[in-house]
Design a protein around this motif. Structure first.
Motif: not given
Length: 281
Positions: A93-96, A123-128, A133-135
């Motif tokens: 969960k490392n979005l940065q 693309v980044v918004q989708f993965f965020e 959603s994955m928890g």
């Protein structure tokens, strides 16, 4: 540059082949006995050389200069390394950090969505949203990463909850990277996810009927395939004119029924959780 050197004598009735890069200097091998050959093999390995036996009666020595190893160690990540780190960022969960692997002109096509995500922001918004959603317990289990060249890679994966496989969550992803600075970034991706519907042989029957129509009307088929949006427009018009008045109320009632069922199940689940909390204190 390769050169083959044959040594005379009964102690070494083999031919020794050399494969050397330009600029390398090889010392001559003695022609007495296999012990000397083994000693020479150890010397060659100290200089970044390897020996292997080939079919027949030949022994080849492949010479790799130390410069080649230095180049490999200092080279940027390959596509497989980049994709592996990319999935690691998703699981952690490392979005940065994930943001740093996406190019500004990235095109991410997820086949479950009607349109691809274009540009780094989308693309980044989708993965965020995907990470949310994955928890905390759902992870990607990357089974294989196949690299075509330095810039393309294919992945097959599945989702797991605490190590347990979640049904109908297998998928394949294909990535195309681009070199920007000293690293590889994801420029294009296509994701295909396993369908929960398994029609089996029906698909082959439909395909056979469809291809028969294509062969019977080739000109019409070419026109439709070049302009697929025309088919959608005609379907929408037919639905609006003849079917919408009958189907819309049914679909609306069906959706409302399932919304009610979901709310009821959620309410019952909350009651059950509260009861368990009371008895498990």
């Amino acid at each position: 540059m390769a050169a083959a050197i044959n040594f005379s004598g009964q102690a070494l009735p083999r031919s020794v082949g050399f494969k050397a890069r330009e600029g390398m200097t090889l010392i001559s091998l003695p022609s007495k006995g296999s012990c000397m050959l083994k000693q020479q093999k150890m010397k060659l390995q100290q200089h970044g050389m390897s020996m292997r036996s080939q079919a027949g009666s030949k022994t080849s020595i492949t010479v790799v200069s130390s410069t080649r190893f230095d180049d490999y160690e200092s080279s940027p990540f390959s596509a497989s390394d980049t994709i592996a780190e990319f999935y690691k960022c998703i699981n952690e969960k490392n979005l940065q950090e994930l943001d740093a692997y996406i190019s500004n002109d990235c095109c991410f096509e997820e086949c479950s969505f009607p349109k691809p995500f274009k540009g780094k922001k989308e693309v980044v918004q989708f993965f965020e949203q995907l990470m949310a959603s994955m928890g905390q317990n759902v992870k990607f289990n990357v089974e294989h990463i196949c690299e075509d060249d330095d810039l393309t890679a294919g992945v097959n994966w599945r989702l797991e909850w605490k190590g347990a496989y979640i049904p109908f969550t297998r998928g394949c992803s294909f990535y195309e990277c681009s070199t920007e600075g000293d690293r590889l970034l994801i420029k294009k991706a296509r994701v295909v996810i396993e369908s929960p519907i398994k029609p089996g042989g029906i698909v082959l029957t439909l395909l056979k009927n469809l291809t028969s129509l294509f062969d019977d009307f080739p000109k019409t088929t070419e026109w439709l395939l070049k302009s697929p949006q025309v088919i959608i427009q005609y379907i929408v018009k037919i639905y609006t004119m003849f079917l919408a008045a009958f189907i819309n109320p049914i679909v609306t009632g069906y959706i409302n029924m399932w919304n009610f069922v979901i709310r009821l199940l959620g309410f019952a689940l909350n009651i059950l959780i509260n009861i368990l909390k009371i008895f498990l204190k």
